[in-house]
Design a protein around this motif. Structure first.
Motif, PDB file in Angstrom:
ATOM      1  N   LEU A  46       0.834  -1.206   0.000  1.00  0.00           N
ATOM      2  CA  LEU A  46       0.000   0.000   0.000  1.00  0.00           C
ATOM      3  C   LEU A  46       0.865   1.251   0.000  1.00  0.00           C
ATOM      4  N   ASN A  47       1.960   1.209   0.742  1.00  0.00           N
ATOM      5  CA  ASN A  47       2.889   2.334   0.742  1.00  0.00           C
ATOM      6  C   ASN A  47       3.434   2.581  -0.661  1.00  0.00           C
ATOM      7  N   GLY A  48       3.788   1.492  -1.347  1.00  0.00           N
ATOM      8  CA  GLY A  48       4.266   1.627  -2.720  1.00  0.00           C
ATOM      9  C   GLY A  48       3.194   2.181  -3.634  1.00  0.00           C
ATOM     10  N   LEU A  49       1.958   1.703  -3.463  1.00  0.00           N
ATOM     11  CA  LEU A  49       0.857   2.186  -4.296  1.00  0.00           C
ATOM     12  C   LEU A  49       0.632   3.682  -4.098  1.00  0.00           C
ATOM     13  N   LEU A  50       0.649   4.144  -2.859  1.00  0.00           N
ATOM     14  CA  LEU A  50       0.429   5.568  -2.596  1.00  0.00           C
ATOM     15  C   LEU A  50       1.516   6.424  -3.249  1.00  0.00           C
ATOM     16  N   GLU A  51       2.729   5.920  -3.272  1.00  0.00           N
ATOM     17  CA  GLU A  51       3.807   6.634  -3.960  1.00  0.00           C
ATOM     18  C   GLU A  51       3.552   6.654  -5.464  1.00  0.00           C
ATOM     19  N   LEU A  52       3.041   5.559  -5.991  1.00  0.00           N
ATOM     20  CA  LEU A  52       2.721   5.509  -7.418  1.00  0.00           C
ATOM     21  C   LEU A  52       1.582   6.464  -7.759  1.00  0.00           C
ATOM     22  N   ILE A  53       0.581   6.538  -6.883  1.00  0.00           N
ATOM     23  CA  ILE A  53      -0.544   7.451  -7.109  1.00  0.00           C
ATOM     24  C   ILE A  53      -0.056   8.897  -7.150  1.00  0.00           C
ATOM     25  N   ALA A  55       2.661   9.878  -8.280  1.00  0.00           N
ATOM     26  CA  ALA A  55       3.324  10.093  -9.567  1.00  0.00           C
ATOM     27  C   ALA A  55       2.363   9.977 -10.740  1.00  0.00           C
ATOM     28  N   ASP A  56       1.310   9.176 -10.571  1.00  0.00           N
ATOM     29  CA  ASP A  56       0.365   8.925 -11.661  1.00  0.00           C
ATOM     30  C   ASP A  56      -0.998   8.592 -11.052  1.00  0.00           C
ATOM     31  N   ALA A  57      -1.945   9.490 -11.206  1.00  0.00           N
ATOM     32  CA  ALA A  57      -3.272   9.319 -10.597  1.00  0.00           C
ATOM     33  C   ALA A  57      -4.037   8.126 -11.164  1.00  0.00           C
ATOM     34  N   SER A  58      -3.581   7.568 -12.273  1.00  0.00           N
ATOM     35  CA  SER A  58      -4.260   6.415 -12.870  1.00  0.00           C
ATOM     36  C   SER A  58      -4.251   5.204 -11.940  1.00  0.00           C
ATOM     37  N   PHE A  59      -3.333   5.202 -10.977  1.00  0.00           N
ATOM     38  CA  PHE A  59      -3.251   4.084 -10.039  1.00  0.00           C
ATOM     39  C   PHE A  59      -4.303   4.174  -8.926  1.00  0.00           C
ATOM     40  N   ALA A  60      -4.928   5.322  -8.766  1.00  0.00           N
ATOM     41  CA  ALA A  60      -5.808   5.564  -7.620  1.00  0.00           C
ATOM     42  C   ALA A  60      -6.919   4.525  -7.431  1.00  0.00           C
ATOM     43  N   PRO A  61      -7.612   4.084  -8.492  1.00  0.00           N
ATOM     44  CA  PRO A  61      -8.712   3.122  -8.277  1.00  0.00           C
ATOM     45  C   PRO A  61      -8.283   1.818  -7.610  1.00  0.00           C
TER      46      PRO A  61
END
Length: 251
Positions: A46-53, A55-61
């Protein structure tokens, strides 16, 4: 003569002495990963995902699906084929997005969670290979590719005669395999419409494959695939690089 000693039955190993279970991991030693619980792995992912979000909001869902806390209760064995199919489509969509960020630490943390919880190296090996293929020359690629499994041991062609993958494979190996493997060729053509790193890799690989062709009957399926990719590339209005590669393949 000395008496024969009666062989004593071996006592079962205690939990502390037992061999640690093998855990798919790209960030930790297997022995360390075996001691980590799912809560830790989920928090890491989840920490990695939040960092990705960030950088790129496409990961948010995906925060409310694959990385939701409720996802920890998901078990493929307890779900229907339809539900597992829905999961596979979500995983594929996520891996398609992740490819552009694969070398980042954030992506590695998110992928660690997917490997450990959803076993994507077994159930989504084709999507995972496509995600990492543009980075075949890196150690990060090797760490993931070593785990690849599937119904046909997808990725086995990357290993040496002893079944090992210890160094990044050269592009020549990938190109040579794609020239006789229509599934891998399909992966390369798909990457032509992906992010810039993937598109560049796809372009070089496809042009090398085309240059090796001798236009024999055995190469007819390969030729059809290349021509189809060329036509799609030329028709593309949003990817000028792909259009250029398509024109080069035709000529």
């Amino acid at each position: 003569f000395p008496r024969r000693r009666r062989r004593q039955a071996q006592a079962p190993l205690s939990p502390a002495m037992a061999t640690p279970r093998r855990v798919p991991t790209i960030l930790f030693a297997s022995s360390v990963a075996a001691e980590q619980d799912e809560t830790f792995v989920h928090s890491l992912g989840l920490n990695g995902l939040l960092e990705l979000i960030a950088a790129d909001a496409s990961f948010a869902p995906y925060e409310q699906t694959l990385f939701a806390e409720s996802a920890l209760q998901y078990s493929r064995r307890m779900q229907t084929a339809e539900q597992n199919g829905k999961l596979d489509r979500r995983v594929e969509g996520f891996l398609n997005l992740l490819s552009a960020h694969f070398l980042s630490q954030a992506a590695q943390k998110a992928l660690e969670y997917l490997l450990r919880h959803f076993r994507v190296h077994r159930h989504n090996s084709a999507s995972l290979l496509r995600c990492i293929l543009p980075y075949h020359g890196t150690r990060a690629f090797v760490r993931v590719a070593q785990l690849l499994r599937g119904s046909e041991q997808r990725g086995a062609w990357l290993r040496d005669g002893a079944g090992r993958l210890t160094a990044p494979p050269p592009r020549e190996l990938v190109v040579g395999r794609a020239a006789k493997d229509t599934e891998l060729l399909g992966q390369l053509t798909y990457l032509g419409a992906a992010h810039r790193v993937a598109a560049s890799f796809s372009a070089v690989a496809l042009l090398e494959i085309a240059s090796r062709m001798r236009f024999t009957d055995a190469e007819a399926p390969l030729l059809r695939s290349l021509l189809e990719h060329a036509r799609e590339g030329i028709a593309s209005e949003t990817a000028p690089d792909r259009r250029l590669v398509g024109m080069m393949l035709i000529t």
